[in-house]
Design an enzyme around this catalytic site. Structure first.
Site, PDB file in Angstrom:
ATOM      1  N   ASP A 461       1.034  -1.091   0.081  1.00 47.41           N
ATOM      2  CA  ASP A 461      -0.101   0.008   0.072  1.00 47.41           C
ATOM      3  C   ASP A 461       0.900   1.316  -0.127  1.00 47.41           C
ATOM      4  O   ASP A 461       0.617   2.219  -0.725  1.00 47.41           O
ATOM      5  CB  ASP A 461      -0.864   0.150   0.977  1.00 47.41           C
ATOM      6  N   ARG A 465       5.949   4.151   5.851  1.00 47.84           N
ATOM      7  CA  ARG A 465       5.686   4.351   7.254  1.00 47.84           C
ATOM      8  C   ARG A 465       5.507   2.749   7.673  1.00 47.84           C
ATOM      9  O   ARG A 465       6.027   1.988   7.142  1.00 47.84           O
ATOM     10  CB  ARG A 465       4.142   4.613   7.351  1.00 47.84           C
ATOM     11  N   ASP A 466       5.245   2.597   9.189  1.00 49.28           N
ATOM     12  CA  ASP A 466       5.306   1.366   9.615  1.00 49.28           C
ATOM     13  C   ASP A 466       3.808   0.577   9.244  1.00 49.28           C
ATOM     14  O   ASP A 466       2.910   0.492  10.062  1.00 49.28           O
ATOM     15  CB  ASP A 466       5.241   1.755  11.282  1.00 49.28           C
ATOM     16  N   GLU A 467       3.992   0.150   8.201  1.00 48.07           N
ATOM     17  CA  GLU A 467       2.785  -0.590   7.588  1.00 48.07           C
ATOM     18  C   GLU A 467       3.497  -1.398   6.516  1.00 48.07           C
ATOM     19  O   GLU A 467       3.837  -2.664   6.552  1.00 48.07           O
ATOM     20  CB  GLU A 467       1.712   0.251   7.067  1.00 48.07           C
ATOM     21  N   ASP A 474      -6.227  -2.730  -2.726  1.00 51.69           N
ATOM     22  CA  ASP A 474      -5.398  -1.762  -3.335  1.00 51.69           C
ATOM     23  C   ASP A 474      -5.112  -2.299  -4.604  1.00 51.69           C
ATOM     24  O   ASP A 474      -5.304  -1.532  -5.773  1.00 51.69           O
ATOM     25  CB  ASP A 474      -4.199  -1.252  -2.528  1.00 51.69           C
ATOM     26  N   GLU A 744      -2.203   8.799  -0.974  1.00 48.69           N
ATOM     27  CA  GLU A 744      -3.174   8.042  -0.351  1.00 48.69           C
ATOM     28  C   GLU A 744      -4.653   8.782  -0.245  1.00 48.69           C
ATOM     29  O   GLU A 744      -5.569   8.259  -0.737  1.00 48.69           O
ATOM     30  CB  GLU A 744      -2.837   7.722   0.856  1.00 48.69           C
TER      31      GLU A 744
END
Length: 864
Positions: A461, A465-467, A474, A744
């Site tokens: 995605d 970041r922390d993902e 998606d 996003e």
């Protein structure tokens, strides 16, 4: 003109070394042939063990045809050539050869065991030192072939006699390790020397045991060990084979990497390097004996796609000074990768690189990274020149704050001392678009860069970041665009195997794959429309774009089980009107911290997707020759469509959710069968767009559909109005704000230049860039009319003040292209149709015309 056949392609591999298919399918392009030439037969010459077999097949097929010879065994090598025959009975010359080689196909082929450190470590601590592992071996002078088969629990980089093996990174990637752990095959024949040799590997935590997930995340999700599994096989002139395998004879020591993590970056102390550790004769007496770890060779699989590689280098365009005195590099492009530095300074000095996508108030702005540290630290050894790049991490960034630089940063940057290296899965580029509008061209580039940055082994995605997980929704909405821009066939068909592996017994498809723990919103797993529908719609997209019936066969059970689950949930009503749903996620009207609160009823979205997936499973069954299944799911789709219309559509064609996404779904998913109702819905959709000032009013679900819903139903000009709007929210608002990737949120950067306050605020997401596929198909006018572009549709629809547009597509049959321009009151169109395809040329005012392979030009009066 003679008939020329290019070297054949093996399955979806760019480099068919170490493949996992026993009977790999073959494809080829006829790059040159007389006008109207048609293949009527082909011959496959397969050379194995110095003997050649020839197989003649009466067929016009040239994409993913069946392997004609005996199945491959482990390590088998075959050289393949193709010749083709036309209707005149004449055979072409044989193509250039393609040599393919099988990997290790049987679990019993593996004797290596994973090896790693025995050091006691706090399993939840950041202070977990990565390891080096090494072993030595002797080789004879009559070596003819050497192959290294390698993988890891964690990440690895292999070295042999002091030289890096391969150019892949972040290997073996991220899969559902308990069922599929990839290994890679390397030709190391040129690296092995007669006599003493040394082999080793750098190790990192990676996804296997590193920190993953939100709000601090989790560790050790797949295991606690960090270990390397390597099997080096040496083949000599007399046919004997020796195996050098990781086992308890190997030794291990702490790496100069002090810490490494996907989210947090890498810390490296060059003073702790051990020169020569991967060369023979190195004194490793002080190293620990490596500990053997558990292995399950049944889980080892060969890759179906290229690995992650560096594909480009980008130099800074400016060196900035922030209000605090910070020094910041602007690379001019939001990208994904790592910074390589060349530096001179005193031993013990540390250079710190902190990355960010955006700046605010003159400084890098890291709040959107959440808990991701996204920083690298390099401590110098004091050598004259030191060069370093992190190994086991990646960042999403445009800006890099540099602190501790020991020299003249401005002069050193000008000399190339700091360079951004772009990393992503090394897919083949297949789609290009240009127009007379520079802003549209920049939007297309933004989509392209966003895809590159988010195709890092899996379709993620976001990359910063922390993902950074594989959200199913998606890629479901972006799949057609992805399949236009790059050859994603091998990568996404492989990822779909993990989707099925993670699918629950009741048919639930996870929100993201591979699955990791998360907060209560995502755990436990629950079925959700648009996200779970990746099980049906993405295989169909791959079939449409690449002509691959194999992906339908592999994924049919997964797709069917998903639809069967929704049928049980909906019950006799055929309405999916219960349970947790994300709906039209990130509708621009949704509050910053409640992105599911869209204008379109989330259950309207769910029921529309239920109908679409049921219909898609019916089409899959039809292609696979499953007549009874096709009839059953067609009937189910009809029932759902009827229930949808009764529940959500009024007699006058208006909908209970009077929103752009609702109408786009009804139109594009063929849920309005009455032409009068379709016309009314399309008119209302166009009216809504104009009432909104041509600004976008759709989220992840509606955005891929709204432009087609307009242009396919008599409102091309409105679709252009929507595309070319520059006020927020719109695609070109992002461009006007200086975006170099797709955001996003439509307003990730607010009009006042500040960052959106929402907790999810990424500046590199591809979902809203799904409009690029429409740009190719409608603006330029190039689309597949049958699976794999066997038939092509050229149907440009000029508008929006554009005076020209063009698109090129590398199809499975070769290059297709279109270019159009407006001259006075005329539209001039040129198209290229590859050999093996035919095309429908559909120009407004001129009707439809079927054309054969070759170049074609037409001039028609400009419509309107």
């Amino acid at each position: 003109m003679s008939v020329v056949v290019d070297a054949p392609r093996v399955e979806h591999h760019r480099e068919p070394l170490g493949i996992g298919e026993r009977m790999p399918r073959l494809s080829w392009i006829v790059s040159s042939a007389p006008s109207d030439w048609r293949q009527t037969a082909y011959r496959v010459d397969v050379e194995r063990d110095s003997a050649t077999e020839s197989f003649e097949i009466e067929s016009g097929e040239q994409v993913l045809v069946a392997w004609p010879a005996a199945p491959l065994g482990s390590r088998d090598v075959a050289t393949v050539r193709i010749a083709v025959r036309g209707a005149d009975g004449a055979w072409s010359a044989a193509s250039a050869p393609t040599t393919l080689e099988a990997g290790l196909l049987e679990p019993s082929d593996w004797i290596a065991r994973p090896v790693g450190a025995m050091r006691n470590e706090n399993p939840q601590s950041d202070e977990r030192r990565p390891s080096l592992v090494r072993g030595e071996f002797e080789a004879r002078a009559d070596l003819v072939r050497a192959r290294l088969y390698a993988t890891a629990h964690g990440l690895y980089e292999a070295v042999l006699n002091g030289e890096r093996i391969g150019d892949d990174t972040l290997s073996p990637g991220w899969t559902v390790y308990g069922t599929r752990l990839r290994y890679y095959t390397y030709d190391v024949t040129g690296f092995v020397r007669p006599g003493a040799n040394a082999i080793g590997a750098w190790l990192g935590d990676g996804w296997y045991r590193g920190r993953l997930g939100w709000r601090g995340g989790f560790r050790n999700l797949y295991g606690t060990d960090q270990s390397f599994l390597g099997q080096l096989e040496l083949t000599y002139a007399d046919g004997t084979r020796e195996v050098v395998a990781t086992d308890h004879s190997w030794r291990t020591a702490a790496s100069p990497i002090l810490h490494s993590g996907i989210y947090d970056g890498e810390d490296y102390d060059a003073r702790q390097e051990q020169p020569g550790w991967s060369t023979p004769g190195f004194d490793d007496a002080g190293w620990e004996i490596a500990q053997e770890r558990h292995r399950d060779p049944a889980t080892l699989v060969a890759p179906t796609a290229p690995p992650v590689r560096c594909t480009e280098e980008v130099r800074p365009v400016e060196v900035l000074t922030g209000p605090s005195g910070s020094r910041i590099l602007d690379f001019g492009q939001n990208l994904v990768g790592r910074v390589r530095l060349r530096v001179s300074g005193e031993a013990g000095a540390t250079v710190t690189l902190r990355t960010a996508e955006v700046m605010q108030d003159g400084e890098i702005y890291t709040r959107p990274l959440r808990t991701a540290r996204s920083a690298d630290n390099y401590t110098l050894a004091g050598r004259e020149i030191e060069e370093w790049e992190p190994r086991f991490t990646f960042h999403g960034f445009r800006y890099v704050e540099v602190s501790g630089w020991p020299g003249d940063l401005d002069a050193d940057v000008a000399a190339g001392a700091l360079v951004a290296r772009v990393y992503h899965t090394d897919l083949e580029r297949t789609g290009w678009f240009e127009s007379s509008d520079p802003a549209l061209n920049r939007l297309h580039q933004n989509v392209l860069w966003g895809m590159r940055g988010n195709f890092v082994d899996i379709p993620t995605d976001c990359p910063q970041r922390d993902e950074r997980v594989g959200w199913t929704g998606d890629i479901q909405v972006f799949g057609p665009t992805a399949a236009t821009l790059y050859d994603v066939s091998g990568m996404l068909s492989g990822w779909l195997r993990d989707v099925e592996n993670e699918q629950l017994p009741d048919g639930t498809v996870p929100w993201y794959v591979p699955v990791i723990p998360a907060d209560k919103m995502w755990t436990p797993l629950r079925p959700g429309a648009a996200w779970g529908d990746v099980a049906t719609l993405l295989p169909w997209t791959l079939y449409e774009r690449f002509g691959d019936t194999g992906v339908l066969r592999a994924q049919f059970d997964s797709a069917r089980r998903w639809v069967d689950l929704i049928e049980r949930i909906a019950g006799p009503s055929r309405l999916w009107n219960s349970g947790f749903q994300l709906g039209d996620w990130l509708d621009p009207a949704a509050p910053p911290n409640d992105p599911a609160d869209a204008r379109t009823d989330r259950y309207l979205v769910a029921t529309a997707y239920f109908a679409k997936s049921a219909r898609t499973v019916a089409r899959m069954a039809e292609v696979l020759g499953l007549g009874a299944e096709a009839a059953r799911y067609d009937t189910l789709a009809d029932e759902v469509a009827s229930a949808f219309a009764a529940e959500y559509v009024s007699d006058d064609g208006t909908m209970t959710s009077d929103a752009q996404t609702a109408y786009a779904l009804a139109l594009q998913f063929d849920l309005l069968t009455d032409p009068r109702m379709r016309d009314a819905a399309a008119s209302r959709l166009a009216q809504l767009v104009h009432e909104a000032g041509n600004r976008i009013a759709t989220g992840f679900v509606g955005t891929p559909l709204v432009s087609d819903a307009l242009s396919a139903n008599g409102h091309v000009s409105t679709a252009y109005d929507l595309l070319l709007e520059r006020e927020c929210p719109s695609w070109l608002y992002q461009v006007e704000q200086g975006a170099t990737t797709v955001w996003e949120r439509w307003d990730s950067l607010l009009p006042d230049g500040t960052v959106n306050p929402g907790q999810m605020t990424s500046f590199n997401h591809y979902a809203l860039g799904a409009v690029a596929d429409w740009m190719h198909r409608v603006i330029a006018g190039l689309a597949p009319a049958s699976p794999g572009y066997r038939k092509i549709r050229f149907a440009p629809r000029p508008g929006g003040g554009l005076t020209s547009a063009s698109a090129r597509q590398l199809t499975p049959y070769g290059e297709a292209a279109i270019a159009w321009r407006i001259e006075g009151a005329e539209l001039r169109v040129e198209v290229r149709v590859p050999v093996g395809s035919e095309a429908v040329l559909d120009l407004v005012g001129a009707g439809e015309e079927t054309v054969a392979s070759g170049l074609h030009s037409r001039t028609v009066p400009l419509a309107g």
